[in-house]
Design a protein around this motif. Structure first.
Motif, PDB file in Angstrom:
ATOM      1  N   CYS A  42      -4.627  23.609  42.441  1.00  0.00           N
ATOM      2  CA  CYS A  42      -3.699  24.607  41.885  1.00  0.00           C
ATOM      3  C   CYS A  42      -4.027  24.939  40.436  1.00  0.00           C
ATOM      4  N   HIS A  43      -4.399  23.931  39.655  1.00  0.00           N
ATOM      5  CA  HIS A  43      -4.520  24.112  38.213  1.00  0.00           C
ATOM      6  C   HIS A  43      -5.847  24.694  37.751  1.00  0.00           C
ATOM      7  N   ALA A  44      -6.874  24.686  38.566  1.00  0.00           N
ATOM      8  CA  ALA A  44      -8.181  25.175  38.117  1.00  0.00           C
ATOM      9  C   ALA A  44      -8.119  26.625  37.656  1.00  0.00           C
ATOM     10  N   THR A  45      -7.268  27.414  38.295  1.00  0.00           N
ATOM     11  CA  THR A  45      -7.161  28.830  37.924  1.00  0.00           C
ATOM     12  C   THR A  45      -5.887  29.140  37.143  1.00  0.00           C
ATOM     13  N   ALA A  46      -5.133  28.114  36.784  1.00  0.00           N
ATOM     14  CA  ALA A  46      -3.897  28.313  36.022  1.00  0.00           C
ATOM     15  C   ALA A  46      -4.231  28.665  34.572  1.00  0.00           C
ATOM     16  N   PRO A  47      -3.303  29.298  33.875  1.00  0.00           N
ATOM     17  CA  PRO A  47      -3.570  29.689  32.491  1.00  0.00           C
ATOM     18  C   PRO A  47      -4.003  28.541  31.574  1.00  0.00           C
ATOM     19  N   GLY A  48      -3.474  27.340  31.771  1.00  0.00           N
ATOM     20  CA  GLY A  48      -3.853  26.202  30.921  1.00  0.00           C
ATOM     21  C   GLY A  48      -5.260  25.706  31.164  1.00  0.00           C
ATOM     22  N   GLY A  49      -5.776  25.943  32.339  1.00  0.00           N
ATOM     23  CA  GLY A  49      -7.132  25.524  32.674  1.00  0.00           C
ATOM     24  C   GLY A  49      -7.165  24.278  33.539  1.00  0.00           C
ATOM     25  N   SER A  50      -8.358  23.909  33.895  1.00  0.00           N
ATOM     26  CA  SER A  50      -8.616  22.773  34.774  1.00  0.00           C
ATOM     27  C   SER A  50      -8.128  21.466  34.160  1.00  0.00           C
ATOM     28  N   MET A  51      -7.406  20.679  34.959  1.00  0.00           N
ATOM     29  CA  MET A  51      -6.961  19.361  34.510  1.00  0.00           C
ATOM     30  C   MET A  51      -8.131  18.377  34.444  1.00  0.00           C
ATOM     31  N   ALA A  52      -9.264  18.762  35.027  1.00  0.00           N
ATOM     32  CA  ALA A  52     -10.460  17.930  34.982  1.00  0.00           C
ATOM     33  C   ALA A  52     -11.303  18.213  33.741  1.00  0.00           C
ATOM     34  N   ALA A  53     -10.874  19.161  32.928  1.00  0.00           N
ATOM     35  CA  ALA A  53     -11.565  19.461  31.672  1.00  0.00           C
ATOM     36  C   ALA A  53     -10.928  18.633  30.560  1.00  0.00           C
ATOM     37  N   TYR A  54     -11.745  17.920  29.805  1.00  0.00           N
ATOM     38  CA  TYR A  54     -11.213  17.047  28.760  1.00  0.00           C
ATOM     39  C   TYR A  54     -10.352  17.816  27.770  1.00  0.00           C
ATOM     40  N   ARG A  55     -10.770  18.989  27.387  1.00  0.00           N
ATOM     41  CA  ARG A  55     -10.016  19.777  26.403  1.00  0.00           C
ATOM     42  C   ARG A  55      -8.594  20.060  26.891  1.00  0.00           C
ATOM     43  N   ALA A  57      -6.931  18.367  29.352  1.00  0.00           N
ATOM     44  CA  ALA A  57      -6.235  17.089  29.505  1.00  0.00           C
ATOM     45  C   ALA A  57      -5.774  16.563  28.150  1.00  0.00           C
ATOM     46  N   ARG A  58      -6.649  16.589  27.181  1.00  0.00           N
ATOM     47  CA  ARG A  58      -6.347  16.035  25.856  1.00  0.00           C
ATOM     48  C   ARG A  58      -5.204  16.786  25.183  1.00  0.00           C
ATOM     49  N   SER A  59      -5.067  18.068  25.481  1.00  0.00           N
ATOM     50  CA  SER A  59      -3.973  18.843  24.885  1.00  0.00           C
ATOM     51  C   SER A  59      -2.610  18.430  25.444  1.00  0.00           C
ATOM     52  N   LEU A  60      -2.607  17.702  26.551  1.00  0.00           N
ATOM     53  CA  LEU A  60      -1.369  17.269  27.203  1.00  0.00           C
ATOM     54  C   LEU A  60      -1.104  15.777  27.029  1.00  0.00           C
ATOM     55  N   VAL A  61      -1.838  15.153  26.112  1.00  0.00           N
ATOM     56  CA  VAL A  61      -1.747  13.710  25.914  1.00  0.00           C
ATOM     57  C   VAL A  61      -1.333  13.382  24.482  1.00  0.00           C
ATOM     58  N   THR A  62      -0.440  12.419  24.356  1.00  0.00           N
ATOM     59  CA  THR A  62      -0.139  11.793  23.066  1.00  0.00           C
ATOM     60  C   THR A  62      -0.850  10.451  23.117  1.00  0.00           C
ATOM     61  N   PRO A  63      -2.006  10.319  22.445  1.00  0.00           N
ATOM     62  CA  PRO A  63      -2.792   9.090  22.545  1.00  0.00           C
ATOM     63  C   PRO A  63      -1.960   7.839  22.284  1.00  0.00           C
ATOM     64  N   LYS A  65       0.468   6.809  24.041  1.00  0.00           N
ATOM     65  CA  LYS A  65       1.852   6.941  24.508  1.00  0.00           C
ATOM     66  C   LYS A  65       1.920   7.687  25.845  1.00  0.00           C
ATOM     67  N   PRO A  66       1.613   6.999  26.939  1.00  0.00           N
ATOM     68  CA  PRO A  66       1.630   7.683  28.235  1.00  0.00           C
ATOM     69  C   PRO A  66       2.987   8.259  28.610  1.00  0.00           C
ATOM     70  N   ASP A  67       4.070   7.581  28.238  1.00  0.00           N
ATOM     71  CA  ASP A  67       5.393   8.069  28.612  1.00  0.00           C
ATOM     72  C   ASP A  67       5.799   9.325  27.842  1.00  0.00           C
ATOM     73  N   GLU A  68       5.047   9.662  26.810  1.00  0.00           N
ATOM     74  CA  GLU A  68       5.283  10.887  26.047  1.00  0.00           C
ATOM     75  C   GLU A  68       4.217  11.944  26.349  1.00  0.00           C
ATOM     76  N   SER A  69       3.352  11.663  27.311  1.00  0.00           N
ATOM     77  CA  SER A  69       2.231  12.544  27.631  1.00  0.00           C
ATOM     78  C   SER A  69       2.485  13.305  28.926  1.00  0.00           C
ATOM     79  N   LEU A  70       2.550  14.597  28.830  1.00  0.00           N
ATOM     80  CA  LEU A  70       2.781  15.432  30.008  1.00  0.00           C
ATOM     81  C   LEU A  70       1.690  15.211  31.058  1.00  0.00           C
ATOM     82  N   TYR A  71       0.488  14.919  30.631  1.00  0.00           N
ATOM     83  CA  TYR A  71      -0.609  14.668  31.573  1.00  0.00           C
ATOM     84  C   TYR A  71      -0.283  13.488  32.487  1.00  0.00           C
ATOM     85  N   TYR A  72       0.494  12.535  31.994  1.00  0.00           N
ATOM     86  CA  TYR A  72       0.874  11.365  32.786  1.00  0.00           C
ATOM     87  C   TYR A  72       2.223  11.535  33.464  1.00  0.00           C
TER      88      TYR A  72
END
Length: 99
Positions: A42-55, A57-63, A65-72
Motif C-alpha cells: 500500500c505504501h510504496a505509492t503513497a505520498p510519504g513514500g516506501s516504508m522500505a526506504a530509509y529516508r 522510515a527515519r522520518s517516522l522514528v524518534t531514535p 523511543k519506539p513507543d513515540e515512533s509512528l514507524y513502530y
C-alpha cells in the motif's frame, strides 16, 4: 569471610551465565525487507513514500523511543504490520535507528 566468598562466587556465576544482547538489526539488511514485504503493498505509492526506504522510515522514528515512533506504533486503525517482527523493529529504534 565465608559470606564474602559466597558473594564473590555468586557474582562470578552471574557474570558467566548472562548472555550478551543481540546486535541491533541494520535497516538495509533486516528492516527494509520486512517493510517491503509487509507495508509497501500500500505504501510504496503513497505520498510519504516506501516504508522500505530509509529516508521515509527515519522520518517516522524518534531514535531510542519506539513507543513515540509512528514507524513502530502505527495509527490505531492501521493493520498490525510488524507481527512477529515487532521486537526486531523495536530493537532497531532503541538502538537509534541505524542505517
Amino acid at each position: 569471610m565465608i559470606a564474602c566468598a559466597a558473594c564473590v562466587g555468586l557474582a562470578a556465576c552471574s557474570e558467566t551465565s548472562s548472555t550478551p544482547s543481540p546486535e541491533p538489526a541494520g535497516f538495509a539488511d533486516r528492516i527494509a525487507p520486512l517493510a517491503a514485504e509487509r507495508c509497501d503493498g500500500c505504501h510504496a505509492t503513497a505520498p510519504g513514500g516506501s516504508m522500505a526506504a530509509y529516508r521515509t522510515a527515519r522520518s517516522l522514528v524518534t531514535p531510542g523511543k519506539p513507543d513515540e515512533s509512528l514507524y513502530y506504533t502505527l495509527p490505531a486503525r492501521h493493520p498490525a504490520a510488524w507481527g512477529d517482527a515487532a521486537g526486531l523493529v523495536r530493537a532497531w529504534i532503541e538502538a537509534g535507528a541505524p542505517e
